[in-house]
Design a protein around this motif. Structure first.
Motif, PDB file in Angstrom:
ATOM      1  N   SER A 236     -27.585 -42.865 -60.059  1.00 15.91           N
ATOM      2  CA  SER A 236     -26.356 -42.095 -59.886  1.00 15.91           C
ATOM      3  C   SER A 236     -26.441 -40.835 -60.739  1.00 15.91           C
ATOM      4  N   LEU A 237     -26.271 -39.691 -60.108  1.00 13.67           N
ATOM      5  CA  LEU A 237     -26.354 -38.408 -60.803  1.00 13.67           C
ATOM      6  C   LEU A 237     -24.965 -37.790 -60.946  1.00 13.67           C
ATOM      7  N   PRO A 238     -24.749 -36.998 -61.970  1.00  6.21           N
ATOM      8  CA  PRO A 238     -23.447 -36.349 -62.177  1.00  6.21           C
ATOM      9  C   PRO A 238     -23.224 -35.221 -61.173  1.00  6.21           C
ATOM     10  N   PRO A 239     -22.045 -34.605 -61.163  1.00  3.77           N
ATOM     11  CA  PRO A 239     -21.795 -33.463 -60.262  1.00  3.77           C
ATOM     12  C   PRO A 239     -22.801 -32.337 -60.498  1.00  3.77           C
ATOM     13  N   HIS A 240     -23.150 -31.655 -59.424  1.00  5.14           N
ATOM     14  CA  HIS A 240     -24.175 -30.608 -59.478  1.00  5.14           C
ATOM     15  C   HIS A 240     -23.530 -29.228 -59.494  1.00  5.14           C
ATOM     16  N   GLN A 241     -24.109 -28.342 -60.284  1.00  2.00           N
ATOM     17  CA  GLN A 241     -23.646 -26.947 -60.341  1.00  2.00           C
ATOM     18  C   GLN A 241     -24.857 -26.041 -60.246  1.00  2.00           C
ATOM     19  N   ARG A 242     -24.831 -25.122 -59.306  1.00  2.00           N
ATOM     20  CA  ARG A 242     -25.966 -24.218 -59.121  1.00  2.00           C
ATOM     21  C   ARG A 242     -25.925 -23.096 -60.144  1.00  2.00           C
ATOM     22  N   CYS A 243     -27.106 -22.680 -60.577  1.00  2.00           N
ATOM     23  CA  CYS A 243     -27.230 -21.632 -61.596  1.00  2.00           C
ATOM     24  C   CYS A 243     -26.704 -20.305 -61.048  1.00  2.00           C
ATOM     25  N   ALA A 244     -25.709 -19.740 -61.716  1.00  2.00           N
ATOM     26  CA  ALA A 244     -25.111 -18.479 -61.266  1.00  2.00           C
ATOM     27  C   ALA A 244     -26.095 -17.317 -61.399  1.00  2.00           C
ATOM     28  N   SER A 245     -26.913 -17.337 -62.443  1.00  2.00           N
ATOM     29  CA  SER A 245     -27.879 -16.258 -62.644  1.00  2.00           C
ATOM     30  C   SER A 245     -28.919 -16.254 -61.525  1.00  2.00           C
ATOM     31  N   HIS A 246     -29.382 -17.437 -61.153  1.00  2.00           N
ATOM     32  CA  HIS A 246     -30.364 -17.531 -60.079  1.00  2.00           C
ATOM     33  C   HIS A 246     -29.762 -17.081 -58.756  1.00  2.00           C
ATOM     34  N   THR A 247     -28.487 -17.408 -58.527  1.00  2.00           N
ATOM     35  CA  THR A 247     -27.813 -16.983 -57.306  1.00  2.00           C
ATOM     36  C   THR A 247     -27.678 -15.465 -57.255  1.00  2.00           C
ATOM     37  N   MET A 248     -27.371 -14.842 -58.398  1.00  2.00           N
ATOM     38  CA  MET A 248     -27.274 -13.379 -58.434  1.00  2.00           C
ATOM     39  C   MET A 248     -28.631 -12.727 -58.211  1.00  2.00           C
ATOM     40  N   ASN A 249     -29.679 -13.348 -58.713  1.00  2.00           N
ATOM     41  CA  ASN A 249     -31.026 -12.843 -58.433  1.00  2.00           C
ATOM     42  C   ASN A 249     -31.316 -12.874 -56.935  1.00  2.00           C
ATOM     43  N   LEU A 250     -30.845 -13.944 -56.280  1.00  2.00           N
ATOM     44  CA  LEU A 250     -31.053 -14.048 -54.836  1.00  2.00           C
ATOM     45  C   LEU A 250     -30.296 -12.951 -54.099  1.00  2.00           C
ATOM     46  N   ILE A 251     -29.108 -12.574 -54.582  1.00  2.00           N
ATOM     47  CA  ILE A 251     -28.345 -11.493 -53.957  1.00  2.00           C
ATOM     48  C   ILE A 251     -29.123 -10.185 -54.016  1.00  2.00           C
ATOM     49  N   LYS A 300     -41.783   8.326 -74.276  1.00  2.00           N
ATOM     50  CA  LYS A 300     -41.390   6.936 -74.005  1.00  2.00           C
ATOM     51  C   LYS A 300     -42.451   6.291 -73.136  1.00  2.00           C
ATOM     52  N   LYS A 301     -42.398   4.966 -73.070  1.00  2.00           N
ATOM     53  CA  LYS A 301     -43.280   4.248 -72.167  1.00  2.00           C
ATOM     54  C   LYS A 301     -42.516   3.863 -70.915  1.00  2.00           C
ATOM     55  N   LEU A 302     -43.235   3.771 -69.810  1.00  2.00           N
ATOM     56  CA  LEU A 302     -42.629   3.288 -68.581  1.00  2.00           C
ATOM     57  C   LEU A 302     -42.550   1.765 -68.624  1.00  2.00           C
ATOM     58  N   LEU A 303     -41.407   1.224 -68.236  1.00  2.00           N
ATOM     59  CA  LEU A 303     -41.241  -0.224 -68.184  1.00  2.00           C
ATOM     60  C   LEU A 303     -41.845  -0.745 -66.893  1.00  2.00           C
ATOM     61  N   VAL A 304     -42.625  -1.817 -66.985  1.00  2.00           N
ATOM     62  CA  VAL A 304     -43.271  -2.400 -65.808  1.00  2.00           C
ATOM     63  C   VAL A 304     -42.505  -3.656 -65.415  1.00  2.00           C
ATOM     64  N   PRO A 305     -42.026  -3.743 -64.161  1.00  2.00           N
ATOM     65  CA  PRO A 305     -41.220  -4.901 -63.752  1.00  2.00           C
ATOM     66  C   PRO A 305     -42.028  -6.186 -63.670  1.00  2.00           C
ATOM     67  N   TRP A 310     -35.607 -10.083 -61.327  1.00  2.00           N
ATOM     68  CA  TRP A 310     -35.163  -8.857 -60.684  1.00  2.00           C
ATOM     69  C   TRP A 310     -34.642  -7.847 -61.696  1.00  2.00           C
ATOM     70  N   ASN A 311     -33.959  -8.300 -62.750  1.00  2.00           N
ATOM     71  CA  ASN A 311     -33.383  -7.328 -63.691  1.00  2.00           C
ATOM     72  C   ASN A 311     -34.453  -6.500 -64.382  1.00  2.00           C
ATOM     73  N   SER A 312     -35.691  -7.010 -64.475  1.00  2.00           N
ATOM     74  CA  SER A 312     -36.774  -6.200 -65.028  1.00  2.00           C
ATOM     75  C   SER A 312     -37.116  -5.056 -64.079  1.00  2.00           C
ATOM     76  N   PHE A 313     -36.993  -5.293 -62.765  1.00  2.00           N
ATOM     77  CA  PHE A 313     -37.195  -4.234 -61.776  1.00  2.00           C
ATOM     78  C   PHE A 313     -36.110  -3.173 -61.930  1.00  2.00           C
TER      79      PHE A 313
END
Length: 546
Positions: A236-251, A300-305, A310-313
């Motif tokens: 028996s597993l507890p209620p599940h909650q999806r990661c909001a950060s991962h969902t925003m990355n998917l958006i 400055k240096k260029l940031l490489v994603p 996604w936020n690194s991009f």
């Protein structure tokens, strides 16, 4: 000789330390473990000092066998004699005992907590897989967020939903958390989603109709044959909650990319701009000469994603958007790359402007100490409001804000319409019932976060509120400790805000694990690795442990 020089230097160093200690007032002359600096320590205390050094700095256990380390330890007085470092076998046994003590104390702590949330994920490194689980709760005494790592166990075989469910159930049961967990936060992986969907406890039936008892004869063979099925039903597993950060990355990676490449007006210019950016990133990251040219022109240096974040991009594009077109084309010309035109540079600037609220929301939701489940709903509302506010100033990506907002409404529909999410936000003094920005800015958080949360004032919220709720809403305090004056609201907040909105904590556990399980430590057993990692994450040797 070298030996005489060493002892002369050691004696000089010891003399300097003694002079420094004498200059410190007696009341301040304390070690972390409660002993006066001028006195000798006991052998168990020395072992703890060594263990703290090895575990906190993630050193190999073989450090205790190093000749230089043992010489250093010999200059620490223990009961009036020279200190002696334990051998590797003795030190390993000492760590095992300390791990057992930590596990016992952790279970005692969790027994006193009423509401707990967990995060879980699977990490693969060096052809090995590990299942990590962290626990999070709010201390009812001081109203501060607390955490602990429960496990980082070797996960054998395929990552199927039933294997994940079985292992998670074992971890929860071994810590006595089967009926305390309010939710478990994971990413959107299909195996985790299916595990929680299949092994959720069945809702209790409300049918109270009494039926006549009937005698049913059951074959013993059928009972033995279905024994394995009964074992699966016990999970028996507890209620599940999806990661909001991962969902925003998917958006950002799915809906936004789909819109950019589906519109004929934006597809060509967006692809052209990002292709030229990729050329700059490749040159600057693979060639030292190119990196020096970039540094000479823009200082400055260029940031490489990074391909997995996604936020690194976004931050890499933002760095390019802030470089004037003249300087950017100077770099491109020097590196023999295609130059940017004004529309391409404008496209990059508009993309960064539209997506900035999303990156701020990601940073907020990936927090740990001051981020609760109640933070999610206000974050989503502010994200949609601030994204739509940018629409009027756009020339190329005019439809992008609407796409982002629609994606948020679709993917977070279960949160936007959730009563628990609303109550979790209301029971956080920072948000209450979307109070005015004046109250919000009183919070001790960062100015970036305070600027992100700004709501319109609602003057009618007190009309129907009574008793404790009315007093709570009128209170101007924004700290969690203010809930001590409102016991009913405090109890509700402890339950609803135990969970974090994202699974970032377990990702941080894996980041620490990556520093311990290095290729040079390939002989480290799975159990020993888990013990070292949990001792480090839970800060067992940190503070005034005796």
């Amino acid at each position: 000789t070298k030996t005489n020089y060493y002892y002369t230097y050691a004696a000089h160093l010891q003399s300097r330390i003694s002079d420094s200690v004498d200059a410190i007032p007696a009341k301040q002359r304390k070690l972390d473990f409660g002993q006066p600096a001028a006195q000798s320590i006991t052998q168990p205390q020395l072992h703890r000092l060594i263990a703290r050094y090895v575990v906190e700095d993630m050193k190999p256990i073989s450090t205790v066998e190093s000749h230089a380390f043992r010489q250093l330890i010999s200059h620490i007085p223990v009961r009036g004699r020279a200190g002696k470092a334990p051998c590797r076998k003795t030190f390993s046994s000492f760590l095992d005992q300390e791990y057992a003590n930590m596990e016992s104390e952790l279970k005692n702590t969790l027994d006193m907590v009423e509401y707990i949330s967990t995060t879980a994920d699977i990490w693969t490194v060096h052809n090995k897989s590990f299942l990590g689980v962290t626990a999070h709760w709010i201390n009812a005494q001081n109203m501060k967020r607390e955490k602990a790592a429960l496990a980082c166990r070797r996960f054998m075989g395929r990552h199927t939903y039933d294997s994940i469910a079985s292992e998670l159930d074992n971890i929860n049961s071994s810590h006595g958390l089967s009926f305390k967990i309010t939710s478990t936060v994971t990413d959107n992986g299909s195996n985790f989603v299916k595990a929680f969907k299949v092994y959720q406890p069945a809702p209790e039936s409300n049918d109270s109709e009494s039926e006549e008892d009937e005698v049913t004869f059951v074959s013993i063979g059928d009972v033995l044959q279905n024994a394995a099925d009964d074992a699966d039903d016990a999970i028996s597993l507890p209620p599940h909650q999806r990661c909001a950060s991962h969902t925003m990355n998917l958006i950002s990676c799915t809906e936004v990319e789909k819109w950019l490449l589906s519109e004929a007006a934006t597809k060509t210019i967006y692809r052209s701009a990002t292709t030229k950016c990729a050329g700059l990133w490749n040159k600057a990251s693979r060639s030292t000469v190119a990196a020096e040219i970039v540094d000479d022109i823009i200082a400055k240096k260029l940031l490489v994603p990074c391909t997995t974040r996604w936020n690194s991009f976004y931050y890499a594009l933002e760095r390019i958007s802030k470089i004037p077109v003249v300087e950017l084309n100077t770099i491109s010309t020097t590196l023999q790359l295609k130059c940017f035109n004004e529309r391409e540079h404008q496209c990059i600037r508009e993309y960064c402007a539209v997506m900035k609220p999303l990156t701020v929301a990601l940073d907020i939701l990936q927090g740990e100490d001051h981020c609760f489940y109640g933070t999610l709903l206000p974050t989503l509302e502010s994200l949609m409001t601030k994204t739509l506010a940018i629409k009027n100033g756009l020339q190329i990506l005019v439809g992008l804000p609407d796409t982002v907002v629609q994606a948020v409404k679709t993917r977070f529909a279960h949160v936007l319409g959730s009563e628990d999410a609303l109550l979790a936000a209301v029971t956080l003094p920072k948000f209450k019932l979307r109070t005015s920005a004046t109250n919000t800015t009183q919070h001790a958080g960062s100015s970036k976060e305070d600027e992100f949360f700004s709501f319109e004032e609602n003057e009618d919220i007190y009309a129907t509120a009574e008793g404790e709720v009315a007093e709570y809403l009128k209170s101007g305090a924004t700290g969690l400790d203010s809930l001590n004056h409102f016991p009913m609201i405090k109890k509700l907040s402890l339950k609803l805000n135990a969970a974090a909105p994202s699974s970032a904590p377990v990702e941080r556990l894996f980041s620490l694990g990556n520093l311990i399980l290095t290729p040079k430590r390939n002989k480290l057993t799975d159990h020993k690795f888990e013990k070292l990692l949990l001792l480090r994450y839970n800060r067992w040797f940190d503070g005034n442990q005796s």
